[in-house]
Design an enzyme around this catalytic site. Structure first.
Site, mmCIF file in Angstrom:
data_model
loop_
_atom_site.group_PDB
_atom_site.id
_atom_site.type_symbol
_atom_site.label_atom_id
_atom_site.label_comp_id
_atom_site.label_asym_id
_atom_site.label_seq_id
_atom_site.Cartn_x
_atom_site.Cartn_y
_atom_site.Cartn_z
ATOM 1 N N ARG A 76 49.373 7.493 -19.287
ATOM 2 C CA ARG A 76 50.063 6.263 -18.909
ATOM 3 C C ARG A 76 49.289 5.061 -19.438
ATOM 4 N NH1 ARG A 76 49.189 5.419 -14.288
ATOM 5 N NH2 ARG A 76 48.147 7.334 -13.655
ATOM 6 N N TYR A 204 55.224 9.626 -23.683
ATOM 7 C CA TYR A 204 54.356 10.337 -22.730
ATOM 8 C C TYR A 204 54.958 10.356 -21.310
ATOM 9 C CZ TYR A 204 51.029 11.410 -19.222
ATOM 10 O OH TYR A 204 50.471 11.976 -18.109
ATOM 11 N N LYS A 213 57.076 8.289 -11.752
ATOM 12 C CA LYS A 213 56.305 7.157 -11.254
ATOM 13 C C LYS A 213 57.147 5.881 -11.199
ATOM 14 C CE LYS A 213 52.857 9.607 -10.299
ATOM 15 N NZ LYS A 213 51.876 10.199 -11.086
ATOM 16 N N HIS A 233 52.037 8.160 -3.305
ATOM 17 C CA HIS A 233 51.487 9.068 -4.322
ATOM 18 C C HIS A 233 50.738 10.191 -3.607
ATOM 19 C CE1 HIS A 233 48.825 9.402 -8.219
ATOM 20 N NE2 HIS A 233 49.799 10.277 -8.226
ATOM 21 N N SER A 255 45.340 9.808 -9.670
ATOM 22 C CA SER A 255 45.737 10.718 -10.737
ATOM 23 C C SER A 255 44.568 11.599 -11.171
ATOM 24 C CB SER A 255 46.240 9.913 -11.933
ATOM 25 O OG SER A 255 47.311 9.098 -11.520
ATOM 26 N N CYS A 257 42.942 13.854 -9.544
ATOM 27 C CA CYS A 257 41.886 14.002 -8.531
ATOM 28 C C CYS A 257 42.183 15.137 -7.560
ATOM 29 C CB CYS A 257 41.678 12.697 -7.790
ATOM 30 S SG CYS A 257 40.887 11.449 -8.826
ATOM 31 N N ASP A 284 52.859 15.541 -5.854
ATOM 32 C CA ASP A 284 52.601 14.227 -6.440
ATOM 33 C C ASP A 284 53.217 13.060 -5.669
ATOM 34 O OD1 ASP A 284 51.228 12.973 -8.699
ATOM 35 O OD2 ASP A 284 53.204 12.367 -9.422
ATOM 36 N N ARG A 382 49.456 18.549 -20.254
ATOM 37 C CA ARG A 382 50.201 18.861 -19.024
ATOM 38 C C ARG A 382 51.160 20.025 -19.196
ATOM 39 N NH1 ARG A 382 49.556 15.095 -14.361
ATOM 40 N NH2 ARG A 382 47.962 13.691 -15.151
#
Ligand code: GTP
Ligand code: SPV
Ligand code: MN
Length: 598
Positions: A76, A204, A213, A233, A255, A257, A284, A382
């Site tokens: 991002r 992306y 998001k 989130h 993100s 983590c 998420d 990903r």
């Protein structure tokens, strides 16, 4: 047979908007996505023919696809992401702001004619089960088949969504074009007041899968403020005890983590005999509301996982490994000669050769011109996989009511300071803990990896309005609940003096969740510290865990001197919200500072 040239909807506003956007972007043709298997096959064939997508080894990875994004388009881009409200102060100090007029004008220049020679796909999608009272609908226009195929996994798409939308249902207008993938002409724009999102110049995930998001956090957080609910989130997971009782927790980590890993946890060897079963509801995003019972209930609006590949292996996350065996899209990982995939810290040793995430020939140990090892997979590479394929998936994912939340857990990646776990004294103190949370930056966003930054509730890049108002909303929601979840903070990432993790993490984190649930059910006492309650050692079940008492003490330690320095840095951060910071949070800061000085 429905006429392929006619929009398959009676929704006049939708049809007008699609034709307006088409006159701006000038695609050669418009295709309305119906969501069928036949359509999926057709799109895959087309993308394979142009090279946009590579079909993987269908014997070893049935239904799996491979894609690479441009080298400067792998995460991002927060500096190119804007909240476009009429008034600048409504976006707040944590967001980039542009006026809607300037934003539409600037982006129109990039969108104009951008789809010439391409197809514009119209993707109707639902965040949450189609028809659920808590779901939201969007329509994404895109010139990328990769986006359509990802949206097909991550959301519910197609004709059934249009049918539910009817002739005048509300939807978020989402416009995306890769354009020429020029980072100098890339913009990710949110217009909460118009219920619209414009994204241009990127391919992306987080920039272009607009249901994720952009809609489900930035736009939805704004809707939640107005409608009295919360878009967060957060992962959502259920912990089932042997007697069949399930308790659910929601956890906000920034993100990369550990949300996906925690949500899919398998109990560690040492706790096997206790017979816990973990249910994955989401990894998420959580939408949470207060139900008629006065408790906080959460749904996961997504239908798939867009997870970090590196580090995913049968030891760290066996459920994820099982989930991605078929019907999965792999992005920016290493492509092996036999058309299977590989990434760092996966199951297998490096293959002797392959094509790396940039599309270059790769061998293990290869170095760049600065002598740095070249990775086969990008650190933010990903997988996109259907949630239904996850062995631990909760049936509640498809149930509109969602799950009741017993505990909210905040967490960050911090080498120092933050102990393994602590409990806030109250909802209000918990909101203060969340608002001052900090974490080291990861590869999930462009920027310097490792730098510590404040990331309130892990929402810094995702809150669609003024963060001061967001804190107020958290406080107000707490007041409205009859039964507030308890709030905790965890840190799996504390290091020892040699730079090694003090806590083994992953499946062993269940031991901490166990303590959290014990606290929620008033089963154990705790030690009161100036920052919050920490566990008494005797209350943690450490059966079969290989950790020294010394390491355990270190990982649970709250160092007054370090914390007093932390308070100064928190003060500077809280000041940036000016008079839109709720008084209650200043009061919590003052009280904590005093406790630390005593
Ligand atoms: P986003 O999808 O970006 O929102 O990320 P996420 O929060 O879902 O993170 P994820 O679970 O994918 O984990 C990111 C990285 O953290 C991976 O490399 C994991 O291996 C690592 N990780 C996850 N849990 C732990 C843990 O308990 N301890 C340690 N040391 N590392 C962990
Ligand atoms: C994150 O960065 O928090 C993600 C991946 O979950 S993305 O969809 O790219 O935002
Ligand atoms: Mn995320």
């Amino acid at each position: 047979m429905p006429d392929k040239n006619q929009p398959p909807t009676k929704h006049a506003r939708l049809k007008t908007w699609v034709s307006e956007m088409a006159s701006l972007c000038r695609p050669d043709r418009i295709v309305w996505i119906d969501g069928s298997e036949e359509e999926k096959r057709r799109l895959e064939d087309e993308a394979v023919a142009t090279g946009e997508i590579i079909r993987l080894n269908q014997e070893k990875l049935p239904g799996c696809l491979y894609h690479r994004t441009a080298a400067n388009d792998v995460a991002r881009t927060e500096h190119l992401t804007f909240i476009c409200t009429k008034k600048k102060e409504d976006a707040g100090p944590t967001n980039n702001w542009m006026s809607p007029r300037d934003a539409y004008r600037k982006a129109s220049d990039y969108f104009r004619g951008a789809m010439k020679g391409r197809t514009m796909y119209v993707v109707p999608f639902s965040m949450g089960p189609v028809g659920s009272p808590f779901s939201k609908i969007g329509v994404e226009l895109t010139d990328s088949i990769y986006v359509v195929l990802n949206m097909r996994i991550m959301t519910r798409i197609g004709q059934k969504v249009l049918d539910f939308l009817g002739a005048d249902g509300e939807f978020t207008k989402c416009l995306h074009s890769k354009a020429d993938l020029d980072i100098g002409k890339r913009l990710i724009l949110h217009f909460p007041e118009d219920n619209a999102i414009w994204s241009v110049g990127s391919g992306y995930g987080g920039n272009v899968l607009l249901g994720k998001k952009c809609l489900s956090l930035r736009i939805a957080s704004y809707m939640g403020l107005r409608e009295g609910w919360m878009a967060e989130h957060m992962l959502i997971m259920g912990i089932e005890e042997p007697n069949g009782h399930v308790e659910y927790i929601a956890a906000a980590f920034p993100s990369a983590c550990g949300k996906t890993n925690l949500a899919m946890l398998i109990p560690p060897e040492g706790l096997k005999s206790k017979g816990y079963k973990i249910w994955t509801v989401g990894d998420d995003i959580a939408w949470m509301r207060i139900d008629s019972d006065g408790a906080l209930w959460a749904v996961n609006p997504e239908a798939g996982f867009f997870g970090v590949a590196p580090g995913t292996n049968s030891k760290s996350n066996p459920n994820a490994m099982a989930t991605i065996r078929k019907n999965t899209i792999f992005t920016n990982v290493l492509l092996k000669k036999d058309f299977t995939v590989w990434w760092e810290d996966g199951n297998e040793p490096p293959p002797p050769e392959g094509m790396d995430w940039r599309g270059q020939p790769w061998r293990p140990g290869m170095k760049d011109e600065h002598g740095k090892i070249i990775k086969g997979a990008h650190p933010n590479s990903r997988f996109t996989a259907p949630a239904s394929q996850c062995p631990s998936i909760s049936f509640r994912l498809e149930h509109h009511h969602g799950v009741p939340i017993s505990a909210i857990v905040f967490g960050g990646r911090r080498a120092h300071l933050a102990p393994l776990v602590y409990e806030a004294f109250s909802w209000q103190h918990g909101v203060y803990v969340g608002s001052t949370m900090a974490s080291e930056r990861t590869a999930a966003q462009m920027g310097t990896v490792g730098e510590v930054r404040r990331d309130p509730m892990a929402m810094l890049p995702f809150c669609g309005y003024h963060m001061g108002d967001y804190f107020k909303h958290w406080l107000a929601m707490g007041k409205k609940m009859e039964k507030q979840p308890k709030i905790f903070h965890v840190n799996w990432f504390r290091l020892d003096e040699h730079g090694k993790f003090l806590w083994p993490g992953y499946s062993e984190n269940l031991r901490i969740l166990e303590w959290i649930l014990d606290r929620c059910n008033n089963r154990v006492e705790a030690v009161k510290t100036p920052a919050g309650y920490v566990p008494r050692l005797q209350d943690l079940d450490l059966t079969g865990l290989n950790i020294s008492r010394d390491a355990l003490q270190k990982v649970l330690e709250i160092d007054r001197f370090e914390w007093l320095q932390e308070m100064e840095s928190q003060r500077e951060f809280l000041k940036t919200f000016g008079d839109r910071l709720p008084r209650e949070l200043w009061a919590e800061w003052e009280a904590q500072n005093k406790r630390l000085q005593e």
